[in-house]
Motif scaffolding. Structure first.
Motif, PDB file in Angstrom:
ATOM      1  N   TYR A 199      66.193  35.380  39.471  1.00 38.56           N
ATOM      2  CA  TYR A 199      66.827  36.020  38.308  1.00 38.56           C
ATOM      3  C   TYR A 199      68.063  36.972  38.177  1.00 38.56           C
ATOM      4  O   TYR A 199      68.272  37.339  36.922  1.00 38.56           O
ATOM      5  CB  TYR A 199      65.101  37.872  38.845  1.00 38.56           C
ATOM      6  CG  TYR A 199      65.909  38.788  39.816  1.00 38.56           C
ATOM      7  CD1 TYR A 199      67.049  38.977  39.788  1.00 38.56           C
ATOM      8  CD2 TYR A 199      65.055  38.181  41.435  1.00 38.56           C
ATOM      9  CE1 TYR A 199      67.455  40.297  41.342  1.00 38.56           C
ATOM     10  CE2 TYR A 199      65.420  39.595  42.275  1.00 38.56           C
ATOM     11  CZ  TYR A 199      66.819  39.975  42.257  1.00 38.56           C
ATOM     12  OH  TYR A 199      67.239  40.873  43.453  1.00 38.56           O
ATOM     13  N   ASP A 200      68.859  36.665  39.252  1.00 39.94           N
ATOM     14  CA  ASP A 200      70.359  37.244  38.765  1.00 39.94           C
ATOM     15  C   ASP A 200      70.536  35.810  37.665  1.00 39.94           C
ATOM     16  O   ASP A 200      72.022  36.663  36.906  1.00 39.94           O
ATOM     17  CB  ASP A 200      71.647  37.628  39.799  1.00 39.94           C
ATOM     18  CG  ASP A 200      72.292  38.317  39.547  1.00 39.94           C
ATOM     19  OD1 ASP A 200      72.420  39.237  39.099  1.00 39.94           O
ATOM     20  OD2 ASP A 200      73.729  37.710  40.408  1.00 39.94           O
ATOM     21  N   THR A 201      70.231  35.010  37.594  1.00 42.44           N
ATOM     22  CA  THR A 201      71.176  33.699  36.636  1.00 42.44           C
ATOM     23  C   THR A 201      70.401  34.113  35.751  1.00 42.44           C
ATOM     24  O   THR A 201      70.821  34.273  34.854  1.00 42.44           O
ATOM     25  CB  THR A 201      70.730  32.641  37.038  1.00 42.44           C
ATOM     26  OG1 THR A 201      70.708  32.389  38.679  1.00 42.44           O
ATOM     27  CG2 THR A 201      70.903  31.431  36.186  1.00 42.44           C
ATOM     28  N   ILE A 202      69.037  35.282  35.305  1.00 41.04           N
ATOM     29  CA  ILE A 202      68.085  35.210  34.031  1.00 41.04           C
ATOM     30  C   ILE A 202      69.694  36.457  33.365  1.00 41.04           C
ATOM     31  O   ILE A 202      69.471  36.568  32.615  1.00 41.04           O
ATOM     32  CB  ILE A 202      67.198  35.942  34.702  1.00 41.04           C
ATOM     33  CG1 ILE A 202      65.822  34.578  34.598  1.00 41.04           C
ATOM     34  CG2 ILE A 202      66.391  36.704  32.830  1.00 41.04           C
ATOM     35  CD1 ILE A 202      64.806  34.922  35.019  1.00 41.04           C
ATOM     36  N   TYR A 203      69.644  37.278  34.316  1.00 42.48           N
ATOM     37  CA  TYR A 203      70.566  38.626  33.984  1.00 42.48           C
ATOM     38  C   TYR A 203      72.022  37.867  33.458  1.00 42.48           C
ATOM     39  O   TYR A 203      72.372  38.955  32.699  1.00 42.48           O
ATOM     40  CB  TYR A 203      70.677  39.512  35.211  1.00 42.48           C
ATOM     41  CG  TYR A 203      71.419  40.493  35.254  1.00 42.48           C
ATOM     42  CD1 TYR A 203      70.965  41.968  34.581  1.00 42.48           C
ATOM     43  CD2 TYR A 203      72.576  41.114  35.669  1.00 42.48           C
ATOM     44  CE1 TYR A 203      71.953  42.545  34.702  1.00 42.48           C
ATOM     45  CE2 TYR A 203      73.376  42.505  35.248  1.00 42.48           C
ATOM     46  CZ  TYR A 203      72.643  43.065  34.763  1.00 42.48           C
ATOM     47  OH  TYR A 203      73.728  44.353  34.479  1.00 42.48           O
ATOM     48  N   ALA A 204      72.401  36.933  34.252  1.00 42.97           N
ATOM     49  CA  ALA A 204      73.746  36.606  33.878  1.00 42.97           C
ATOM     50  C   ALA A 204      74.318  35.820  32.871  1.00 42.97           C
ATOM     51  O   ALA A 204      75.211  35.602  32.020  1.00 42.97           O
ATOM     52  CB  ALA A 204      74.826  35.731  34.754  1.00 42.97           C
ATOM     53  N   CYS A 205      72.654  35.784  32.252  1.00 41.90           N
ATOM     54  CA  CYS A 205      72.766  34.833  30.853  1.00 41.90           C
ATOM     55  C   CYS A 205      72.887  35.593  29.826  1.00 41.90           C
ATOM     56  O   CYS A 205      73.723  35.205  28.367  1.00 41.90           O
ATOM     57  CB  CYS A 205      71.656  33.997  30.580  1.00 41.90           C
ATOM     58  SG  CYS A 205      70.855  32.535  31.332  1.00 41.90           S
ATOM     59  N   LEU A 284      63.258  40.589  30.970  1.00 44.49           N
ATOM     60  CA  LEU A 284      63.216  39.382  32.357  1.00 44.49           C
ATOM     61  C   LEU A 284      63.482  39.459  33.493  1.00 44.49           C
ATOM     62  O   LEU A 284      62.270  39.844  33.949  1.00 44.49           O
ATOM     63  CB  LEU A 284      62.958  38.123  31.893  1.00 44.49           C
ATOM     64  CG  LEU A 284      62.336  37.591  30.457  1.00 44.49           C
ATOM     65  CD1 LEU A 284      62.249  36.261  30.169  1.00 44.49           C
ATOM     66  CD2 LEU A 284      60.668  37.421  30.363  1.00 44.49           C
ATOM     67  N   PHE A 285      64.866  39.648  33.635  1.00 41.43           N
ATOM     68  CA  PHE A 285      65.132  40.663  34.735  1.00 41.43           C
ATOM     69  C   PHE A 285      64.481  41.435  35.458  1.00 41.43           C
ATOM     70  O   PHE A 285      64.197  41.394  36.614  1.00 41.43           O
ATOM     71  CB  PHE A 285      66.933  40.527  34.550  1.00 41.43           C
ATOM     72  CG  PHE A 285      67.207  41.700  35.756  1.00 41.43           C
ATOM     73  CD1 PHE A 285      67.366  40.888  36.610  1.00 41.43           C
ATOM     74  CD2 PHE A 285      67.624  42.908  35.429  1.00 41.43           C
ATOM     75  CE1 PHE A 285      68.509  41.607  37.710  1.00 41.43           C
ATOM     76  CE2 PHE A 285      68.668  43.814  36.536  1.00 41.43           C
ATOM     77  CZ  PHE A 285      68.784  42.786  37.646  1.00 41.43           C
ATOM     78  N   ARG A 286      64.326  42.819  34.763  1.00 39.79           N
ATOM     79  CA  ARG A 286      64.018  43.773  34.878  1.00 39.79           C
ATOM     80  C   ARG A 286      62.321  43.461  35.261  1.00 39.79           C
ATOM     81  O   ARG A 286      61.793  44.163  36.672  1.00 39.79           O
ATOM     82  CB  ARG A 286      63.822  45.095  34.414  1.00 39.79           C
ATOM     83  CG  ARG A 286      65.320  45.656  33.688  1.00 39.79           C
ATOM     84  CD  ARG A 286      65.411  47.081  32.746  1.00 39.79           C
ATOM     85  NE  ARG A 286      66.608  46.957  32.539  1.00 39.79           N
ATOM     86  CZ  ARG A 286      66.573  47.608  30.935  1.00 39.79           C
ATOM     87  NH1 ARG A 286      66.250  47.804  29.963  1.00 39.79           N
ATOM     88  NH2 ARG A 286      68.277  47.975  31.226  1.00 39.79           N
ATOM     89  N   SER A 287      61.664  43.029  34.773  1.00 42.09           N
ATOM     90  CA  SER A 287      59.831  42.111  35.168  1.00 42.09           C
ATOM     91  C   SER A 287      59.804  42.126  36.554  1.00 42.09           C
ATOM     92  O   SER A 287      58.858  41.720  37.030  1.00 42.09           O
ATOM     93  CB  SER A 287      59.306  41.359  34.452  1.00 42.09           C
ATOM     94  OG  SER A 287      59.783  39.878  35.306  1.00 42.09           O
ATOM     95  N   ASN A 288      61.294  41.689  37.533  1.00 43.66           N
ATOM     96  CA  ASN A 288      60.782  41.220  39.107  1.00 43.66           C
ATOM     97  C   ASN A 288      60.543  42.832  39.759  1.00 43.66           C
ATOM     98  O   ASN A 288      60.498  42.459  40.828  1.00 43.66           O
ATOM     99  CB  ASN A 288      62.040  40.831  39.204  1.00 43.66           C
ATOM    100  CG  ASN A 288      62.228  39.204  38.868  1.00 43.66           C
ATOM    101  OD1 ASN A 288      62.026  38.455  39.669  1.00 43.66           O
ATOM    102  ND2 ASN A 288      62.780  38.483  37.372  1.00 43.66           N
TER     103      ASN A 288
END
Length: 308
Positions: A199-205, A284-288
């Motif tokens: 999820y942090d990879t998604i955030y870092a995008c 998507l990150f927040r949806s975790n």
């Protein structure tokens, strides 16, 4: 609104209701974006529920859950404040972060350090409510937390270090009940590390272009156009390790149904991921937060069913 941080949700409670004097400090703690507190809390609650399941209890210890809730938000705030102190020059050069309290001048360095100490002390008071083994285990996590802001300066894997820090609760919940660890919480911890990395990879995008300009590294930059495949592999590993953890804790149908729902949620994230759409990456990150909830619900239901 004056002082509002660019990547905070519009109309958040800090900007609307907090006293003006406190707003910059609450922004330092990311109280205007509480998602990190929930993501730090879930591994604690999962681990507490896993321990309760093996002990045959109807539910995790509610006092432990309350402590983990308070501690997660206190230490997330302290961690964010520390990260902003270390990264204040980098944040000033990145479009999404230059409006944060330190680079924008809302808070001075001395005041930020004082606020860090206050939050860390609050977290320490919470930690002292547990058994000695858990206290020492919690203190050990500070080494990982302290290292995290520096890793992205020389390694493309800062998400792995963040994964260690944000997954530590997967050890704490079990230790709080048993006073020791075994393979079940250790495998849960390993699965959580991969989940956090995903999820942090998604955030870092969101920051790939700015990060490249200022020399900050990340798995989002490392994976590049293959970020979806990278996140998918991390999530597959996370679910597999968590399944082994549940099996070792003698979990049954409802716990695995919760894990299945968790897996479906992660797959949904992978399908929708668009590395060029910063807004979608953030959503998507927040949806975790919801992903964590469904897994906890499955574990809790398993405890209740087994009790009755």
């Amino acid at each position: 609104m004056s002082g509002q941080v660019a990547d905070a949700p519009a109309g958040n409670w800090v900007d609307r209701y907090a006293p003006p004097l406190l707003r910059p400090f609450l922004r330092l703690s990311r109280a205007d974006r509480p998602i990190g507190g929930w993501l730090l809390m879930w591994p604690c609650w999962w681990s507490a529920a896993l321990a309760a399941l093996q002990l045959g209890h109807a539910a995790p210890n509610p006092w432990h859950l309350a402590l983990f809730l308070i501690g997660a938000f206190a230490m997330r705030g302290a961690g964010c404040t520390y990260n902003d102190i270390v990264d204040r020059d980098i944040d000033a050069a990145v479009e999404r972060t230059r409006s944060r309290p330190l680079p924008s001048g809302q808070v001075g360095l001395s005041a930020a350090v004082a606020w860090l100490v206050v939050q860390a002390l609050a977290g320490f008071v919470v930690l002292l409510q547990f058994n000695a083994y858990t206290v020492w285990l919690g203190l050990a996590s500070l080494l990982v937390v302290a290292a995290y802001p520096f890793v992205k300066r020389f390694s493309s894997w800062p998400q792995a270090v963040l994964g260690l820090a944000f997954s530590w609760g997967a050890l704490m919940g079990w230790a709080a009940s048993y006073g020791h660890l075994n393979s079940a919480p250790e495998l849960l911890f390993a699965g959580c590390v991969l989940w956090v990395m995903g999820y942090d990879t998604i955030y870092a995008c969101q920051d790939r272009e700015d990060d490249a300009l200022v020399g900050v590294r990340s798995t989002a930059r490392l994976f590049g156009r293959h970020a979806r495949a990278g996140v998918a592999l991390l999530y597959v590993g996370a679910v597999a390790l968590m399944a082994l953890s549940l099996a070792l804790a003698d979990a049954a149908l409802f716990a695995f149904l919760g894990l299945g729902a968790f897996m479906v949620h992660l797959a949904w994230q992978v399908v929708l991921l668009d590395v060029d759409n910063a807004g979608r990456c953030l959503r998507l990150f927040r949806s975790n937060r919801e992903a964590g909830l469904v897994l906890f619900a499955g574990l809790l239901l398993e405890c209740l069913v087994r009790w009755f």
